[in-house]
Structure formats: structure tokens, C-alpha cells
Design a protein around this motif. Structure first.
Motif, PDB file in Angstrom:
ATOM      1  N   GLN A  28      51.874 -12.634 -17.847  1.00  0.00           N
ATOM      2  CA  GLN A  28      51.449 -13.801 -18.609  1.00  0.00           C
ATOM      3  C   GLN A  28      50.006 -13.615 -19.072  1.00  0.00           C
ATOM      4  OE1 GLN A  28      50.687 -17.748 -16.683  1.00  0.00           O
ATOM      5  NE2 GLN A  28      52.608 -18.253 -17.714  1.00  0.00           N
ATOM      6  N   VAL A  29      49.751 -13.986 -20.317  1.00  0.00           N
ATOM      7  CA  VAL A  29      48.414 -13.908 -20.912  1.00  0.00           C
ATOM      8  C   VAL A  29      48.099 -15.265 -21.512  1.00  0.00           C
ATOM      9  CG1 VAL A  29      47.045 -12.826 -22.749  1.00  0.00           C
ATOM     10  CG2 VAL A  29      48.601 -11.436 -21.383  1.00  0.00           C
ATOM     11  N   ARG A  30      46.834 -15.693 -21.374  1.00  0.00           N
ATOM     12  CA  ARG A  30      46.411 -16.975 -21.941  1.00  0.00           C
ATOM     13  C   ARG A  30      45.291 -16.746 -22.940  1.00  0.00           C
ATOM     14  NH1 ARG A  30      46.846 -19.809 -16.356  1.00  0.00           N
ATOM     15  NH2 ARG A  30      49.011 -20.438 -16.494  1.00  0.00           N
ATOM     16  N   LEU A  71      51.240 -16.967 -23.279  1.00  0.00           N
ATOM     17  CA  LEU A  71      52.246 -15.989 -23.675  1.00  0.00           C
ATOM     18  C   LEU A  71      52.925 -15.454 -22.425  1.00  0.00           C
ATOM     19  CD1 LEU A  71      49.416 -15.054 -25.580  1.00  0.00           C
ATOM     20  CD2 LEU A  71      51.402 -14.318 -26.821  1.00  0.00           C
ATOM     21  N   ASP A  72      54.221 -15.658 -22.319  1.00  0.00           N
ATOM     22  CA  ASP A  72      55.005 -15.118 -21.213  1.00  0.00           C
ATOM     23  C   ASP A  72      55.754 -13.895 -21.720  1.00  0.00           C
ATOM     24  OD1 ASP A  72      54.336 -17.071 -19.281  1.00  0.00           O
ATOM     25  OD2 ASP A  72      55.775 -18.452 -20.176  1.00  0.00           O
ATOM     26  N   SER A  97      42.770 -13.970 -21.281  1.00  0.00           N
ATOM     27  CA  SER A  97      42.813 -13.571 -19.876  1.00  0.00           C
ATOM     28  C   SER A  97      44.259 -13.433 -19.430  1.00  0.00           C
ATOM     29  CB  SER A  97      42.092 -14.601 -19.006  1.00  0.00           C
ATOM     30  OG  SER A  97      42.727 -15.859 -19.113  1.00  0.00           O
ATOM     31  N   LYS A  98      44.458 -12.588 -18.425  1.00  0.00           N
ATOM     32  CA  LYS A  98      45.799 -12.469 -17.854  1.00  0.00           C
ATOM     33  C   LYS A  98      45.894 -13.366 -16.634  1.00  0.00           C
ATOM     34  CE  LYS A  98      44.541  -8.227 -15.433  1.00  0.00           C
ATOM     35  NZ  LYS A  98      44.873  -6.841 -15.234  1.00  0.00           N
ATOM     36  N   SER A  99      47.103 -13.747 -16.298  1.00  0.00           N
ATOM     37  CA  SER A  99      47.330 -14.637 -15.169  1.00  0.00           C
ATOM     38  C   SER A  99      47.095 -13.888 -13.873  1.00  0.00           C
ATOM     39  CB  SER A  99      48.761 -15.158 -15.214  1.00  0.00           C
ATOM     40  OG  SER A  99      49.022 -15.950 -14.088  1.00  0.00           O
ATOM     41  N   GLU A 100      46.276 -14.470 -13.001  1.00  0.00           N
ATOM     42  CA  GLU A 100      45.987 -13.901 -11.686  1.00  0.00           C
ATOM     43  C   GLU A 100      46.279 -14.957 -10.623  1.00  0.00           C
ATOM     44  OE1 GLU A 100      45.059 -10.886 -10.752  1.00  0.00           O
ATOM     45  OE2 GLU A 100      44.685 -10.018 -12.718  1.00  0.00           O
TER      46      GLU A 100
END
Length: 178
Positions: A52-54, A101-102, A137-140
């Protein structure tokens, strides 16, 4: 049922007629279980990689309808062509646009992040000049807290409640082992 040998025998009847084999099989499974139980990794919050990216853009003081037209739609059209994208979700609030974005499971999140950044860069000139630059950013999941708590009180005002939490409750919680 004249002849007992023609009857179908199941695992239960085999275990009863072969007690030594049953005990040996049970002991083998028990020993293997004890040996390998110590090798199983246990973590309070296991490492999970969500593909996932935001992408977020701030433009303080601007109404959601204006943000939707000037920021959200150009970002959506640019990000919709990102490789391995399975779902695109946009949230517009006053002064902020957030696009999530998934990606399909197994997608390398670092490559997806680079691809999304490239697509955002293509549309950046179409965004309003007064808006902040887009952040990607990517999901962490492991970066977030494991536990969150909120306090309220009918007997104390907010300042007194904050002092009580900081001075009395917090030291007690910090002294708990682990």
C-alpha cells in the motif's frame, strides 16, 4: 458378519491392536513438537508488508469541492495507471487530499512507491501552486503504536486530567514489566 477378517478396520482398531506402534508414533510427534516449539518465532506485532502507498497533498483553507477538482481528479488520473494497482481510494477533507493505492499481494512496495512517485511527478505541474508538494509514503504497520488510549473525566477538567495522567498513571504504566 460371520467372518471378522472381512470387516473394514479403521485407524482406531489398528491403534488398539498395535499399542507399541501407537505409543512410538505418539512419542515421536511429542518429541518433534517439543524440539520445534522453541524455534517458532513469536512477535507481539509480526512484520507484515501491506502493498500500500499513500499520496497526500495539503492546501490549507480550501474547500473539499475545490480540492476534488484541482487536486484529487488529476492525482487519480495519474495514479490509476500505476503498475499492479488493485484499488485506488481518495479521501478529500478541508485542506487535504489523501489517495491510497492498494496493490496486488506480492508486489514489491519499493518499486510501487517509485512508480507512484513517477506518476505524481508527471501531474505535479497541474496542481495549484499554493498547495504543498505531494508526500508519498508506503504503509508501515509496525511504525504505528501497538496500543492507544484516551481519557475523559466528569470530575476533572482537561488540564487536571492531563496532569493526573502524566504524573500518576504514566509512571505506574511504565513500571509494568515488559
Amino acid at each position: 458378519m460371520a467372518d471378522g477378517s472381512t470387516r473394514h478396520r479403521g485407524i482406531a482398531s489398528w491403534a488398539i491392536s498395535h499399542p507399541i506402534g501407537t505409543v512410538m508414533l505418539t512419542l515421536t510427534l511429542l518429541v518433534l513438537g517439543i524440539v520445534y516449539v522453541g524455534r517458532v518465532p513469536v512477535d507481539l506485532l509480526p512484520r507484515i508488508v501491506y502493498p500500500q502507498v499513500r499520496v497526500s497533498v495539503s492546501n490549507p483553507g480550501v474547500e473539499p469541492l475545490v480540492l476534488e477538482e484541482t487536486i484529487a481528479k488529476p492525482l487519480e488520473s495519474a495514479l490509476a495507471v500505476t503498475e499492479n494497482l488493485s484499488r485506488l481510494e481518495t479521501e478529500v477533507t478541508e485542506g487535504r487530499v489523501s489517495v491510497t493505492l492498494d496493490f496486488e499481494l506480492g508486489t514489491n512496495v519499493d518499486f510501487a512507491l517509485q512508480d507512484a512517485a513517477k506518476n505524481v511527478e508527471r501531474v505535479r505541474s497541474q496542481l495549484p501552486e499554493e498547495s504543498d508538494p505531494p508526500t508519498i509514503s508506503k504503509s508501515e504497520p509496525t511504525a504505528g503504536p501497538v496500543f492507544s488510549v484516551a481519557f475523559s473525566s466528569d470530575a476533572r477538567d482537561l488540564v487536571a486530567l492531563r496532569q493526573w495522567v502524566d504524573q500518576r498513571l504514566r509512571p505506574q504504566l511504565l513500571s509494568v514489566p515488559g
